[in-house]
Motif scaffolding. Structure first.
Motif, PDB file in Angstrom:
ATOM      1  N   LEU A 186      39.279 -22.449  62.201  1.00  0.00           N
ATOM      2  CA  LEU A 186      41.067 -22.624  61.672  1.00  0.00           C
ATOM      3  C   LEU A 186      41.691 -22.574  62.936  1.00  0.00           C
ATOM      4  CD1 LEU A 186      41.370 -19.954  58.956  1.00  0.00           C
ATOM      5  CD2 LEU A 186      41.388 -22.254  58.833  1.00  0.00           C
ATOM      6  N   GLU A 187      41.051 -23.188  64.386  1.00  0.00           N
ATOM      7  CA  GLU A 187      41.882 -23.724  65.438  1.00  0.00           C
ATOM      8  C   GLU A 187      42.500 -24.673  65.485  1.00  0.00           C
ATOM      9  OE1 GLU A 187      41.893 -21.534  68.329  1.00  0.00           O
ATOM     10  OE2 GLU A 187      40.824 -20.212  67.115  1.00  0.00           O
ATOM     11  N   SER A 188      43.723 -25.052  65.967  1.00  0.00           N
ATOM     12  CA  SER A 188      44.379 -26.238  65.846  1.00  0.00           C
ATOM     13  C   SER A 188      43.411 -27.389  66.485  1.00  0.00           C
ATOM     14  CB  SER A 188      45.519 -26.219  67.057  1.00  0.00           C
ATOM     15  OG  SER A 188      46.347 -27.297  67.162  1.00  0.00           O
ATOM     16  N   SER A 189      43.858 -28.759  65.532  1.00  0.00           N
ATOM     17  CA  SER A 189      42.891 -29.771  65.761  1.00  0.00           C
ATOM     18  C   SER A 189      41.554 -29.816  65.007  1.00  0.00           C
ATOM     19  CB  SER A 189      42.937 -30.333  67.148  1.00  0.00           C
ATOM     20  OG  SER A 189      44.248 -30.622  67.693  1.00  0.00           O
ATOM     21  N   ASP A 190      41.239 -28.825  64.472  1.00  0.00           N
ATOM     22  CA  ASP A 190      39.899 -28.422  63.747  1.00  0.00           C
ATOM     23  C   ASP A 190      40.183 -28.536  62.077  1.00  0.00           C
ATOM     24  OD1 ASP A 190      37.223 -28.402  63.200  1.00  0.00           O
ATOM     25  OD2 ASP A 190      37.025 -26.512  64.596  1.00  0.00           O
ATOM     26  N   VAL A 191      38.879 -28.198  61.298  1.00  0.00           N
ATOM     27  CA  VAL A 191      39.023 -28.262  60.215  1.00  0.00           C
ATOM     28  C   VAL A 191      38.039 -27.112  59.514  1.00  0.00           C
ATOM     29  CG1 VAL A 191      37.541 -30.248  59.736  1.00  0.00           C
ATOM     30  CG2 VAL A 191      39.323 -29.294  57.893  1.00  0.00           C
ATOM     31  N   LEU A 192      38.276 -26.235  58.793  1.00  0.00           N
ATOM     32  CA  LEU A 192      37.200 -25.292  58.360  1.00  0.00           C
ATOM     33  C   LEU A 192      36.874 -25.862  57.053  1.00  0.00           C
ATOM     34  CD1 LEU A 192      35.998 -22.664  58.237  1.00  0.00           C
ATOM     35  CD2 LEU A 192      37.688 -21.669  57.142  1.00  0.00           C
ATOM     36  N   VAL A 193      35.471 -25.980  56.736  1.00  0.00           N
ATOM     37  CA  VAL A 193      35.177 -26.869  55.378  1.00  0.00           C
ATOM     38  C   VAL A 193      34.274 -25.679  54.732  1.00  0.00           C
ATOM     39  CG1 VAL A 193      33.568 -28.417  54.636  1.00  0.00           C
ATOM     40  CG2 VAL A 193      35.252 -29.008  56.537  1.00  0.00           C
ATOM     41  N   GLU A 194      34.347 -25.445  53.586  1.00  0.00           N
ATOM     42  CA  GLU A 194      33.610 -24.592  52.878  1.00  0.00           C
ATOM     43  C   GLU A 194      33.018 -25.459  51.538  1.00  0.00           C
ATOM     44  OE1 GLU A 194      35.488 -20.603  51.840  1.00  0.00           O
ATOM     45  OE2 GLU A 194      37.086 -21.612  52.930  1.00  0.00           O
ATOM     46  N   ILE A 195      31.919 -25.140  51.116  1.00  0.00           N
ATOM     47  CA  ILE A 195      31.094 -25.929  50.220  1.00  0.00           C
ATOM     48  C   ILE A 195      30.448 -25.036  49.089  1.00  0.00           C
ATOM     49  CG2 ILE A 195      29.190 -26.736  51.440  1.00  0.00           C
ATOM     50  CD1 ILE A 195      29.661 -29.649  50.040  1.00  0.00           C
ATOM     51  N   SER A 196      30.404 -25.407  48.030  1.00  0.00           N
ATOM     52  CA  SER A 196      29.464 -24.577  47.031  1.00  0.00           C
ATOM     53  C   SER A 196      29.152 -25.377  46.059  1.00  0.00           C
ATOM     54  CB  SER A 196      30.274 -23.311  46.674  1.00  0.00           C
ATOM     55  OG  SER A 196      31.309 -23.679  45.969  1.00  0.00           O
ATOM     56  N   PRO A 197      28.073 -24.954  45.360  1.00  0.00           N
ATOM     57  CA  PRO A 197      27.501 -25.685  44.153  1.00  0.00           C
ATOM     58  C   PRO A 197      28.430 -25.907  43.127  1.00  0.00           C
ATOM     59  CG  PRO A 197      25.743 -24.029  44.881  1.00  0.00           C
ATOM     60  CD  PRO A 197      26.937 -23.745  45.635  1.00  0.00           C
ATOM     61  N   ALA A 198      28.438 -27.203  42.461  1.00  0.00           N
ATOM     62  CA  ALA A 198      29.231 -27.202  41.420  1.00  0.00           C
ATOM     63  C   ALA A 198      28.640 -28.558  40.604  1.00  0.00           C
ATOM     64  CB  ALA A 198      30.486 -27.577  41.820  1.00  0.00           C
ATOM     65  N   ASP A 199      29.216 -28.609  39.221  1.00  0.00           N
ATOM     66  CA  ASP A 199      28.440 -29.593  38.475  1.00  0.00           C
ATOM     67  C   ASP A 199      29.080 -31.047  38.779  1.00  0.00           C
ATOM     68  OD1 ASP A 199      27.209 -27.956  36.873  1.00  0.00           O
ATOM     69  OD2 ASP A 199      28.690 -27.573  35.466  1.00  0.00           O
ATOM     70  N   ARG A 200      30.309 -31.023  39.416  1.00  0.00           N
ATOM     71  CA  ARG A 200      30.954 -32.499  39.744  1.00  0.00           C
ATOM     72  C   ARG A 200      31.774 -32.215  41.188  1.00  0.00           C
ATOM     73  NH1 ARG A 200      36.395 -32.123  38.745  1.00  0.00           N
ATOM     74  NH2 ARG A 200      37.103 -30.537  37.395  1.00  0.00           N
ATOM     75  N   ILE A 201      32.045 -33.370  41.642  1.00  0.00           N
ATOM     76  CA  ILE A 201      32.875 -33.078  42.942  1.00  0.00           C
ATOM     77  C   ILE A 201      34.183 -32.612  42.639  1.00  0.00           C
ATOM     78  CG2 ILE A 201      33.708 -34.502  44.930  1.00  0.00           C
ATOM     79  CD1 ILE A 201      30.738 -34.518  44.659  1.00  0.00           C
ATOM     80  N   CYS A 202      34.725 -31.885  43.409  1.00  0.00           N
ATOM     81  CA  CYS A 202      35.914 -31.153  43.527  1.00  0.00           C
ATOM     82  C   CYS A 202      36.618 -30.876  44.649  1.00  0.00           C
ATOM     83  CB  CYS A 202      36.087 -29.954  42.565  1.00  0.00           C
ATOM     84  SG  CYS A 202      37.682 -29.400  42.260  1.00  0.00           S
ATOM     85  N   ILE A 203      37.512 -31.553  45.237  1.00  0.00           N
ATOM     86  CA  ILE A 203      37.973 -31.208  46.820  1.00  0.00           C
ATOM     87  C   ILE A 203      39.486 -30.560  46.699  1.00  0.00           C
ATOM     88  CG2 ILE A 203      38.313 -32.262  48.908  1.00  0.00           C
ATOM     89  CD1 ILE A 203      36.405 -34.504  48.051  1.00  0.00           C
ATOM     90  N   GLU A 204      39.376 -29.541  47.306  1.00  0.00           N
ATOM     91  CA  GLU A 204      40.900 -28.929  47.584  1.00  0.00           C
ATOM     92  C   GLU A 204      41.079 -28.761  48.891  1.00  0.00           C
ATOM     93  OE1 GLU A 204      42.318 -24.158  47.595  1.00  0.00           O
ATOM     94  OE2 GLU A 204      40.375 -24.834  46.267  1.00  0.00           O
ATOM     95  N   LEU A 205      42.525 -29.388  49.153  1.00  0.00           N
ATOM     96  CA  LEU A 205      42.866 -29.741  50.492  1.00  0.00           C
ATOM     97  C   LEU A 205      44.220 -28.741  50.845  1.00  0.00           C
ATOM     98  CD1 LEU A 205      43.136 -30.981  53.362  1.00  0.00           C
ATOM     99  CD2 LEU A 205      44.438 -32.935  52.023  1.00  0.00           C
TER     100      LEU A 205
END
Length: 91
Positions: free
Chosen positions: A12-31
């Protein structure tokens, strides 16, 4: 590529991104991003492109962007996908 477990990459530092991924039936992206109004569509398009290129069919993805460059977003997503698609070692 199949997502078989939850994984994270980034910070969560400046100029970075924290990505979390988990199994699901379809692609769902939250930003979540302070620049979502200006760059949200581009960030989501990049995320979808990486998921498609990696052959991910189903995943719940959460992006907590802190102004990351496109190359950083791609690297974090690829790392997270690799971690989430491998069985855990119990050695």
């Amino acid at each position: 590529m199949q997502i078989i477990r939850q994984a994270m990459a980034g910070t969560l530092e400046s100029s970075d991104v924290l990505v979390e991924i988990s199994p699901a039936d379809r692609i769902c992206i939250e930003l979540e991003s302070p620049v979502k109004a200006q760059f949200g569509d581009s960030i989501l398009a990049t995320a979808k492109e990486v998921l498609e290129a990696q052959g991910v069919q189903g995943a719940q993805v959460r992006l907590q962007d802190q102004g990351a460059l496109d190359c950083t977003l791609r690297a974090r997503l690829e790392t997270c996908i690799a971690r989430a698609s491998q069985e855990e070692d119990h050695a």
